[in-house]
Design an enzyme around this catalytic site. Structure first.
Site, mmCIF file in Angstrom:
data_model
loop_
_atom_site.group_PDB
_atom_site.id
_atom_site.type_symbol
_atom_site.label_atom_id
_atom_site.label_comp_id
_atom_site.label_asym_id
_atom_site.label_seq_id
_atom_site.Cartn_x
_atom_site.Cartn_y
_atom_site.Cartn_z
ATOM 1 N N ARG A 1 65.357 -10.474 98.877
ATOM 2 C CA ARG A 1 64.061 -11.083 99.200
ATOM 3 C C ARG A 1 63.684 -10.936 100.667
ATOM 4 O O ARG A 1 62.577 -11.291 101.066
ATOM 5 C CB ARG A 1 64.078 -12.565 98.803
ATOM 6 C CG ARG A 1 64.226 -12.742 97.297
ATOM 7 C CD ARG A 1 64.231 -14.189 96.899
ATOM 8 N NE ARG A 1 62.969 -14.826 97.272
ATOM 9 C CZ ARG A 1 62.780 -16.128 97.303
ATOM 10 N NH1 ARG A 1 63.766 -16.944 96.994
ATOM 11 N NH2 ARG A 1 61.609 -16.626 97.636
ATOM 12 N N CYS A 2 64.593 -10.409 101.473
ATOM 13 C CA CYS A 2 64.363 -10.263 102.918
ATOM 14 C C CYS A 2 63.927 -8.838 103.226
ATOM 15 O O CYS A 2 64.611 -7.877 102.880
ATOM 16 C CB CYS A 2 65.660 -10.589 103.659
ATOM 17 S SG CYS A 2 65.656 -10.147 105.404
#
Length: 116
Positions: free
Chosen positions: A11-12
């Site tokens: 998700r980064c």
């Protein structure tokens, strides 16, 4: 054995960029989704040694959990900080790329190239 490991959070954006950079350079790293598979205290101590930084320098200070866990207390020891990071892995700066006895934080993603 000369495998490359990435502590990865899909998700980064920086983590995704670093993984893509590795793959563009022909490296298929061992992907460790550290939020699901938190490193042990011993693993974190080794990573800190490989990075050449203190536990405090590996903290994500902008996460709400940083203050919730009282990590803004500068009197805390590396041991205390490491213990919290094993319990709340979201607080570990990411991504971390490890190769052999060296490690780099992929901020910016290109910084990992000097250990490959």
């Amino acid at each position: 054995m000369n495998e490359v490991i990435i502590y990865h959070n899909p998700r980064c954006s920086k983590s995704r960029q670093t993984l893509a950079l590795l793959e563009e350079n022909g490296i298929q790293p061992d992907i460790r989704k550290y939020l699901d598979d938190a490193p042990s205290a011993d693993e974190l101590k080794l990573v800190l040694k490989q990075l050449g930084i203190s536990a405090r320098e590996l903290l994500r200070t902008k996460e709400p959990e940083f203050k919730e866990q009282g990590l803004d207390d500068t009197a805390l020891s590396d041991e205390q900080i490491i213990k919290v990071m094993t319990e709340v892995p979201k607080l570990i700066e990411r991504p971390i790329v490890i190769k052999g006895d060296k490690a780099r934080i992929g901020r910016p993603p290109e910084s990992v190239l000097d250990i490959l």
